[in-house]
Write a protein that holds these residues in place. Sequence first.
Motif, PDB file in Angstrom:
ATOM      1  N   GLU A   1       0.875  -3.247  -9.578  1.00  0.00           N
ATOM      2  CA  GLU A   1      -0.145  -4.137  -9.031  1.00  0.00           C
ATOM      3  C   GLU A   1       0.411  -5.040  -7.924  1.00  0.00           C
ATOM      4  OE1 GLU A   1      -1.174  -6.069 -12.680  1.00  0.00           O
ATOM      5  OE2 GLU A   1      -2.866  -4.725 -13.011  1.00  0.00           O
ATOM      6  N   ARG A   2       1.707  -5.054  -7.757  1.00  0.00           N
ATOM      7  CA  ARG A   2       2.341  -5.927  -6.773  1.00  0.00           C
ATOM      8  C   ARG A   2       2.410  -5.257  -5.409  1.00  0.00           C
ATOM      9  NH1 ARG A   2       7.301  -7.607 -10.719  1.00  0.00           N
ATOM     10  NH2 ARG A   2       5.982  -8.397 -12.389  1.00  0.00           N
ATOM     11  N   LYS A   3       2.630  -6.076  -4.381  1.00  0.00           N
ATOM     12  CA  LYS A   3       2.812  -5.589  -3.019  1.00  0.00           C
ATOM     13  C   LYS A   3       4.266  -5.792  -2.613  1.00  0.00           C
ATOM     14  CE  LYS A   3       0.172  -4.691  -0.153  1.00  0.00           C
ATOM     15  NZ  LYS A   3       0.034  -3.349   0.359  1.00  0.00           N
ATOM     16  N   CYS A   4       4.776  -4.886  -1.818  1.00  0.00           N
ATOM     17  CA  CYS A   4       6.138  -5.019  -1.306  1.00  0.00           C
ATOM     18  C   CYS A   4       6.199  -6.146  -0.283  1.00  0.00           C
ATOM     19  CB  CYS A   4       6.593  -3.713  -0.650  1.00  0.00           C
ATOM     20  SG  CYS A   4       6.855  -2.369  -1.815  1.00  0.00           S
ATOM     21  N   ARG A   5       7.338  -6.777  -0.219  1.00  0.00           N
ATOM     22  CA  ARG A   5       7.559  -7.809   0.799  1.00  0.00           C
ATOM     23  C   ARG A   5       8.712  -7.381   1.692  1.00  0.00           C
ATOM     24  NH1 ARG A   5      11.483 -11.673   0.462  1.00  0.00           N
ATOM     25  NH2 ARG A   5      12.838 -11.698  -1.355  1.00  0.00           N
ATOM     26  N   ARG A   6       8.784  -7.984   2.854  1.00  0.00           N
ATOM     27  CA  ARG A   6       9.843  -7.637   3.802  1.00  0.00           C
ATOM     28  C   ARG A   6      11.134  -8.375   3.420  1.00  0.00           C
ATOM     29  NH1 ARG A   6       9.842  -4.877   8.191  1.00  0.00           N
ATOM     30  NH2 ARG A   6       7.582  -4.878   8.361  1.00  0.00           N
ATOM     31  N   TYR A   7      12.211  -7.620   3.286  1.00  0.00           N
ATOM     32  CA  TYR A   7      13.514  -8.189   2.969  1.00  0.00           C
ATOM     33  C   TYR A   7      14.374  -8.251   4.220  1.00  0.00           C
ATOM     34  CZ  TYR A   7      12.888  -8.021  -2.085  1.00  0.00           C
ATOM     35  OH  TYR A   7      12.451  -8.245  -3.357  1.00  0.00           O
ATOM     36  N   GLN A   8      15.292  -9.210   4.240  1.00  0.00           N
ATOM     37  CA  GLN A   8      16.264  -9.333   5.322  1.00  0.00           C
ATOM     38  C   GLN A   8      17.661  -9.312   4.708  1.00  0.00           C
ATOM     39  OE1 GLN A   8      15.210 -12.866   7.485  1.00  0.00           O
ATOM     40  NE2 GLN A   8      13.218 -12.049   8.071  1.00  0.00           N
ATOM     41  N   GLU A   9      18.665  -9.165   5.536  1.00  0.00           N
ATOM     42  CA  GLU A   9      20.045  -9.055   5.048  1.00  0.00           C
ATOM     43  C   GLU A   9      20.464 -10.225   4.172  1.00  0.00           C
ATOM     44  OE1 GLU A   9      23.067  -8.062   7.934  1.00  0.00           O
ATOM     45  OE2 GLU A   9      21.642  -6.780   9.000  1.00  0.00           O
ATOM     46  N   VAL A  10      19.920 -11.402   4.430  1.00  0.00           N
ATOM     47  CA  VAL A  10      20.332 -12.591   3.679  1.00  0.00           C
ATOM     48  C   VAL A  10      19.644 -12.688   2.316  1.00  0.00           C
ATOM     49  CG1 VAL A  10      20.932 -13.913   5.736  1.00  0.00           C
ATOM     50  CG2 VAL A  10      18.591 -14.000   4.846  1.00  0.00           C
TER      51      VAL A  10
ATOM     52  N   ASP B   1      11.580  -1.385  -4.471  1.00  0.00           N
ATOM     53  CA  ASP B   1      11.885  -0.021  -4.899  1.00  0.00           C
ATOM     54  C   ASP B   1      11.174   0.299  -6.211  1.00  0.00           C
ATOM     55  OD1 ASP B   1      13.729   0.326  -2.693  1.00  0.00           O
ATOM     56  OD2 ASP B   1      15.055  -1.011  -3.799  1.00  0.00           O
ATOM     57  N   TYR B   2      11.151  -0.646  -7.103  1.00  0.00           N
ATOM     58  CA  TYR B   2      10.493  -0.458  -8.399  1.00  0.00           C
ATOM     59  C   TYR B   2       8.969  -0.492  -8.264  1.00  0.00           C
ATOM     60  CZ  TYR B   2      15.053  -0.827 -10.545  1.00  0.00           C
ATOM     61  OH  TYR B   2      16.356  -0.599 -10.908  1.00  0.00           O
ATOM     62  N   ILE B   3       8.469  -1.314  -7.366  1.00  0.00           N
ATOM     63  CA  ILE B   3       7.023  -1.359  -7.112  1.00  0.00           C
ATOM     64  C   ILE B   3       6.539   0.011  -6.662  1.00  0.00           C
ATOM     65  CG2 ILE B   3       5.268  -2.258  -5.525  1.00  0.00           C
ATOM     66  CD1 ILE B   3       6.790  -4.967  -5.638  1.00  0.00           C
ATOM     67  N   CYS B   4       7.233   0.597  -5.710  1.00  0.00           N
ATOM     68  CA  CYS B   4       6.818   1.906  -5.179  1.00  0.00           C
ATOM     69  C   CYS B   4       6.985   3.012  -6.223  1.00  0.00           C
ATOM     70  CB  CYS B   4       7.579   2.222  -3.898  1.00  0.00           C
ATOM     71  SG  CYS B   4       7.112   1.138  -2.523  1.00  0.00           S
ATOM     72  N   ALA B   5       8.044   2.959  -7.010  1.00  0.00           N
ATOM     73  CA  ALA B   5       8.224   3.938  -8.085  1.00  0.00           C
ATOM     74  C   ALA B   5       7.080   3.832  -9.086  1.00  0.00           C
ATOM     75  CB  ALA B   5       9.570   3.722  -8.779  1.00  0.00           C
ATOM     76  N   ALA B   6       6.675   2.609  -9.421  1.00  0.00           N
ATOM     77  CA  ALA B   6       5.567   2.407 -10.354  1.00  0.00           C
ATOM     78  C   ALA B   6       4.257   2.935  -9.778  1.00  0.00           C
ATOM     79  CB  ALA B   6       5.441   0.930 -10.699  1.00  0.00           C
ATOM     80  N   LYS B   7       4.060   2.801  -8.484  1.00  0.00           N
ATOM     81  CA  LYS B   7       2.832   3.305  -7.850  1.00  0.00           C
ATOM     82  C   LYS B   7       2.801   4.834  -7.873  1.00  0.00           C
ATOM     83  CE  LYS B   7       1.823  -0.812  -5.334  1.00  0.00           C
ATOM     84  NZ  LYS B   7       0.831  -1.348  -4.456  1.00  0.00           N
ATOM     85  N   ILE B   8       3.956   5.456  -7.756  1.00  0.00           N
ATOM     86  CA  ILE B   8       4.008   6.917  -7.881  1.00  0.00           C
ATOM     87  C   ILE B   8       3.672   7.322  -9.309  1.00  0.00           C
ATOM     88  CG2 ILE B   8       5.524   8.939  -7.838  1.00  0.00           C
ATOM     89  CD1 ILE B   8       7.001   7.572  -5.478  1.00  0.00           C
ATOM     90  N   ASN B   9       4.250   6.623 -10.287  1.00  0.00           N
ATOM     91  CA  ASN B   9       3.932   6.920 -11.688  1.00  0.00           C
ATOM     92  C   ASN B   9       2.443   6.727 -11.968  1.00  0.00           C
ATOM     93  OD1 ASN B   9       6.644   7.419 -12.023  1.00  0.00           O
ATOM     94  ND2 ASN B   9       6.981   5.834 -13.535  1.00  0.00           N
ATOM     95  N   LEU B  10       1.850   5.687 -11.397  1.00  0.00           N
ATOM     96  CA  LEU B  10       0.410   5.452 -11.556  1.00  0.00           C
ATOM     97  C   LEU B  10      -0.388   6.608 -10.954  1.00  0.00           C
ATOM     98  CD1 LEU B  10      -2.001   3.587 -12.295  1.00  0.00           C
ATOM     99  CD2 LEU B  10      -1.774   2.621  -9.994  1.00  0.00           C
ATOM    100  N   MET B  11       0.001   7.030  -9.760  1.00  0.00           N
ATOM    101  CA  MET B  11      -0.683   8.126  -9.088  1.00  0.00           C
ATOM    102  C   MET B  11      -0.666   9.401  -9.946  1.00  0.00           C
ATOM    103  SD  MET B  11       0.316   9.948  -5.479  1.00  0.00           S
ATOM    104  CE  MET B  11       1.873  10.520  -6.108  1.00  0.00           C
ATOM    105  N   LEU B  12       0.444   9.618 -10.638  1.00  0.00           N
ATOM    106  CA  LEU B  12       0.573  10.816 -11.474  1.00  0.00           C
ATOM    107  C   LEU B  12      -0.057  10.639 -12.852  1.00  0.00           C
ATOM    108  CD1 LEU B  12       4.232  11.765 -10.560  1.00  0.00           C
ATOM    109  CD2 LEU B  12       2.131  12.843  -9.743  1.00  0.00           C
ATOM    110  N   GLY B  13      -0.621   9.471 -13.109  1.00  0.00           N
ATOM    111  CA  GLY B  13      -1.272   9.223 -14.387  1.00  0.00           C
ATOM    112  C   GLY B  13      -0.312   8.943 -15.525  1.00  0.00           C
TER     113      GLY B  13
END
Length: 166
Positions: free
Chosen positions: A57-66, A149-161
Amino acid sequence: MEVQEEGLRPSSWWGSGRNPDKGFHISRLFLQKRMLFLLICLRPGSLKGEAVTQLHERKCRRYQEVDPALDIDQARALLKEVPEWVLGSDGLEISRLFWFKNYAETLAFVQAVAQIALQEDHHPEMVFSYDRCRVRWATAAVAALTENDYICAAKINLMLGEISRT
């Protein structure tokens, strides 16, 4: 590309005299169902009014080197929320190998993951062949794992049911 009544058939892939029914074929209906699922389930605002508690349910945010990356304990804890994903031996990535019946299903999956990546502006490494696809998530900006990385993995799992929306 030539569009015929029963689906998409890239005629340039066949030489003269070959039977097109034995070549590559993706049903329009098959792709439309996959894409419709993504548009409904993953569009921005589709979860309005719900408490944001689960990764998908979360959205990815932009990360920087710091920005800090996840430490190994945090990475292991989040791994419990994405079944079937594997933490890399160095703790800097998560990956999963997906198996499919044929190339058409594999390609549809790759396209669906690409849509998730574009929506989240977070892009995996994907390696695929006829009946399989390996997806690897790591955040390049911090050269390690982040919650993205975990947000996107969870969205793939959701897509696959594999997980429910609630």
